[in-house]
Design an enzyme around this catalytic site. Structure first.
Site, PDB file in Angstrom:
ATOM      1  CB  ALA A 123      58.987  53.898  24.565  1.00 30.73           C
ATOM      2  CB  SER A 140      56.368  51.919  27.208  1.00 27.81           C
ATOM      3  OG  SER A 140      56.526  52.864  28.598  1.00 27.81           O
ATOM      4  CG  ASP A 141      62.983  51.054  26.804  1.00 28.53           C
ATOM      5  OD1 ASP A 141      63.636  50.521  27.614  1.00 28.53           O
ATOM      6  OD2 ASP A 141      64.286  50.138  25.580  1.00 28.53           O
ATOM      7  CE1 TYR A 142      64.698  55.456  32.918  1.00 23.33           C
ATOM      8  CE2 TYR A 142      64.534  56.812  31.593  1.00 23.33           C
ATOM      9  CZ  TYR A 142      64.488  56.635  32.955  1.00 23.33           C
ATOM     10  OH  TYR A 142      65.001  57.740  33.904  1.00 23.33           O
TER      11      TYR A 142
END
Length: 269
Positions: free
Chosen positions: A164, A160-162
């Site tokens: 997310a 995942s992104d930060y």
């Protein structure tokens, strides 16, 4: 991007990989494959512009530069295709904002660079912050399973992104971190970056039957395969170990950087 020189782009990625590896990084969150169609978006400079053909060629050459022909080579790193998907199409150019487009627009304009990077052998993919058709990318099974794995044939793992995963609560599709973790796991998102909802709720979700143990095994296996390909099972300390003292700022690397800079300059009036 402005150079249109694929050999130079691949060389710069190869140098970046070697220097990162010498410092201790086996993984880079690059290339950014997002098509930037709105100049108001604050992350335009991270990508390769608005043209899907140019973006595709750059994406595949960066992947090949980072990963080389053999990931066990101590001078290679895992590439990470980001941000999947359509992150560059946020409404009004506002980061994290809604993405609303037809599937035809998605497939014709935004998907090609991601596809090119995956076909070049990218080992990992990062899910984007935005939603797609009302479902955040980190919990979107259509994006992460149907398109990415079933159609494009991706075999690596997705991070995942930060934060997310947890931020799906802000999207209103999950009541809390536990529900967000279940959505992401069942959508085939392997790794939860930073917030830790997988760590907090993963075991509990399996015991409650909301996520299958088979799903957990599969997602762990895909991460371990990449660690194995890097050679970390044989030598978990192969990256770093003070190598940077003799393997960074080499004259030949500096000359490649200068060459890329020269070829990238554009005169504006």
């Amino acid at each position: 991007s402005a150079s249109w020189d694929m050999d130079a782009i691949r060389s710069s990625a190869k140098v970046a990989a070697a220097e990162a590896a010498s410092i201790g990084y086996p993984w880079t969150f690059s290339p950014m494959c997002d098509i930037a169609a709105d100049s108001r978006w604050g992350r335009v400079s991270e990508g390769s512009g608005e043209d899907p053909y140019l973006g595709s060629r750059i994406a595949e050459n960066m992947v090949k530069g980072y990963q080389g022909d053999d990931l066990s080579d101590p001078n290679t790193v895992l590439a990470c295709v980001k941000h999947f998907a359509a992150y560059g199409a946020a409404e009004a150019g506002r980061d994290y904002n809604t993405v609303d487009m037809s599937e035809m627009m998605f497939r014709n304009l935004y998907l090609p660079p991601y596809k090119a990077a995956v076909e070049a052998g990218a080992a990992t993919v990062m899910s984007s912050f935005n939603d797609f058709d009302g479902v955040p990318a980190s919990g979107n099974g259509w994006l992460l399973q149907t398109v990415l794995r079933d159609e494009l044939g991706f075999k690596g793992f997705v991070v995942s992104d930060y934060n997310a995963v947890h931020e799906m609560t802000a999207h209103g599709v999950a009541a809390d971190g536990k529900e967000a973790a279940a959505l992401a796991m069942n959508a085939h998102l392997n790794m939860d970056m930073v917030w830790g909802d997988y760590l907090r709720y993963g075991e509990e979700l399996v015991k409650e039957g909301k996520v299958s143990e088979k799903q957990i095994d599969m997602m762990c296996r895909e991460i371990l395969i990449m660690k194995f390909r890097l050679g970390l099972f044989d030598d978990p300390y192969k990256y770093g170990n003070g190598r940077w003292k003799t393997e960074t700022y080499l004259p030949e690397n500096m000359e490649i950087a200068r060459d890329v800079a020269r070829k990238s300059m554009v005169l504006l009036k």
